[in-house]
Design a protein around this motif. Structure first.
Motif, mmCIF file in Angstrom:
data_model
loop_
_atom_site.group_PDB
_atom_site.id
_atom_site.type_symbol
_atom_site.label_atom_id
_atom_site.label_comp_id
_atom_site.label_asym_id
_atom_site.label_seq_id
_atom_site.Cartn_x
_atom_site.Cartn_y
_atom_site.Cartn_z
ATOM 1 N N ALA A 104 0.823 -1.205 0.000
ATOM 2 C CA ALA A 104 0.000 0.000 0.000
ATOM 3 C C ALA A 104 0.860 1.258 0.000
ATOM 4 O O ALA A 104 0.545 2.248 -0.672
ATOM 5 N N ALA A 105 1.949 1.223 0.763
ATOM 6 C CA ALA A 105 2.838 2.382 0.833
ATOM 7 C C ALA A 105 3.487 2.658 -0.515
ATOM 8 O O ALA A 105 3.654 3.822 -0.908
ATOM 9 N N ASP A 106 3.839 1.614 -1.240
ATOM 10 C CA ASP A 106 4.453 1.801 -2.557
ATOM 11 C C ASP A 106 3.539 2.583 -3.495
ATOM 12 O O ASP A 106 4.015 3.323 -4.360
ATOM 13 N N ARG A 107 2.230 2.410 -3.339
ATOM 14 C CA ARG A 107 1.280 3.122 -4.182
ATOM 15 C C ARG A 107 0.942 4.507 -3.617
ATOM 16 O O ARG A 107 0.645 5.440 -4.369
ATOM 17 N N ALA A 108 0.955 4.641 -2.291
ATOM 18 C CA ALA A 108 0.570 5.906 -1.662
ATOM 19 C C ALA A 108 1.674 6.963 -1.708
ATOM 20 O O ALA A 108 1.397 8.160 -1.876
ATOM 21 N N LEU A 109 2.925 6.550 -1.552
ATOM 22 C CA LEU A 109 4.012 7.518 -1.444
ATOM 23 C C LEU A 109 4.152 8.426 -2.661
ATOM 24 O O LEU A 109 4.348 9.648 -2.492
ATOM 25 N N PRO A 110 4.055 7.922 -3.887
ATOM 26 C CA PRO A 110 4.153 8.844 -5.031
ATOM 27 C C PRO A 110 3.063 9.910 -5.034
ATOM 28 O O PRO A 110 3.293 11.038 -5.486
ATOM 29 N N VAL A 111 1.894 9.559 -4.524
ATOM 30 C CA VAL A 111 0.804 10.540 -4.454
ATOM 31 C C VAL A 111 1.166 11.656 -3.492
ATOM 32 O O VAL A 111 1.052 12.847 -3.812
ATOM 33 N N VAL A 112 1.605 11.287 -2.294
ATOM 34 C CA VAL A 112 1.930 12.293 -1.277
ATOM 35 C C VAL A 112 3.127 13.130 -1.716
ATOM 36 O O VAL A 112 3.118 14.364 -1.581
ATOM 37 N N ARG A 113 4.148 12.497 -2.244
ATOM 38 C CA ARG A 113 5.344 13.230 -2.659
ATOM 39 C C ARG A 113 5.064 14.167 -3.831
ATOM 40 O O ARG A 113 5.764 15.161 -4.028
ATOM 41 N N THR A 166 -4.719 3.383 2.202
ATOM 42 C CA THR A 166 -5.206 3.167 0.839
ATOM 43 C C THR A 166 -6.278 4.177 0.446
ATOM 44 O O THR A 166 -6.203 4.821 -0.611
ATOM 45 N N VAL A 167 -7.278 4.341 1.295
ATOM 46 C CA VAL A 167 -8.396 5.220 0.948
ATOM 47 C C VAL A 167 -7.968 6.683 0.945
ATOM 48 O O VAL A 167 -8.357 7.453 0.057
ATOM 49 N N HIS A 168 -7.163 7.090 1.911
ATOM 50 C CA HIS A 168 -6.718 8.486 1.929
ATOM 51 C C HIS A 168 -5.746 8.783 0.793
ATOM 52 O O HIS A 168 -5.671 9.917 0.316
ATOM 53 N N ALA A 169 -4.993 7.786 0.361
ATOM 54 C CA ALA A 169 -4.150 7.994 -0.826
ATOM 55 C C ALA A 169 -5.038 8.292 -2.034
ATOM 56 O O ALA A 169 -4.720 9.161 -2.857
ATOM 57 N N TRP A 170 -6.150 7.579 -2.143
ATOM 58 C CA TRP A 170 -7.102 7.872 -3.227
ATOM 59 C C TRP A 170 -7.685 9.276 -3.066
ATOM 60 O O TRP A 170 -7.803 10.027 -4.037
#
Length: 212
Positions: A12-21, A119-123
């Motif tokens: 999940a972190a692998d998918r979320a980190l690019p969004v936040v960065r 996951t949901v907050h990354a979305w």
């Protein structure tokens, strides 16, 4: 074979980190699918979740009522570092055994809660900032049933909104978002698709906070 919480959080972190960065400073004041939060506040909330669920993994007490200011300085790099610590905390042998948090929930359930938040907050953040976000299938395989089971209690605690209606051909992730009260079609500047949902059940259920 059942995936461990640590393995799922890493995915999940692998998918979320690019969004936040990828969030630009000029986007921090924009709206999100979480009606109460702009982008800055939602990043700050997710930061708090990532930090506090490290403590829950270690069976330590947490206070979700105190919200430090995380979005300052090189916060993008620090978010990555704290997320790595979250993965480490939930990868310790035996971490999924027993209970944790003020409500004494099964530790694996608590781990699924933070997996849901990440996951949901990354979305939420991706949709708010125009980034791409697709969760891994194995994460969805765990979260779908997990959040569906938690949903009734989460709605009673005002953590989830009422289910958002979706079409019969909706994807697994669209159905998951709808369970939390989100409109999977939410776009910035459009109708507010959040129906009282500010997160997943994780923060409230595990820590006894007022809301997620």
């Amino acid at each position: 074979m059942t995936q461990t919480i640590g393995e799922l959080l890493e995915a999940a972190a692998d998918r979320a980190l690019p969004v936040v960065r990828g969030i630009e400073d000029g986007q921090l004041g924009g709206g999100t699918p979480c009606a109460e939060y702009d982008v800055r506040a939602l990043v700050n909330h997710l930061f708090q979740v990532v930090v506090n669920f490290q403590a829950l993994a270690a069976r330590e007490e947490v206070d979700f009522g105190q919200v430090p200011e995380f979005v300052a300085g090189d916060w993008r790099a620090r978010f990555g570092a704290e997320t790595a610590r979250l993965v480490e905390a939930w990868s310790v042998p035996g971490v999924e055994e027993g209970t944790t948090g003020q409500m004494g929930l099964p530790a694996r359930t608590v781990g699924l809660m933070v997996l849901g938040d990440l996951t949901v907050h990354a979305w939420d953040l991706a949709r708010a900032t125009g980034a791409d976000f697709v969760p891994e299938e194995r994460v969805l395989d765990e979260l779908g049933p997990g959040l569906a089971a938690l949903a009734p209690q989460a709605r009673e605690m005002k953590v989830f909104g009422e289910p958002f209606p979706v079409e019969e051909g909706a994807t697994a992730f669209e159905r998951l978002l709808a369970v939390t009260g989100r409109d999977p079609g939410w776009r910035p500047g459009g109708a507010d698709g959040a129906t009282g949902s500010t997160g997943t059940a994780g923060t409230t259920g595990a820590a006894g906070a007022v809301r997620s």
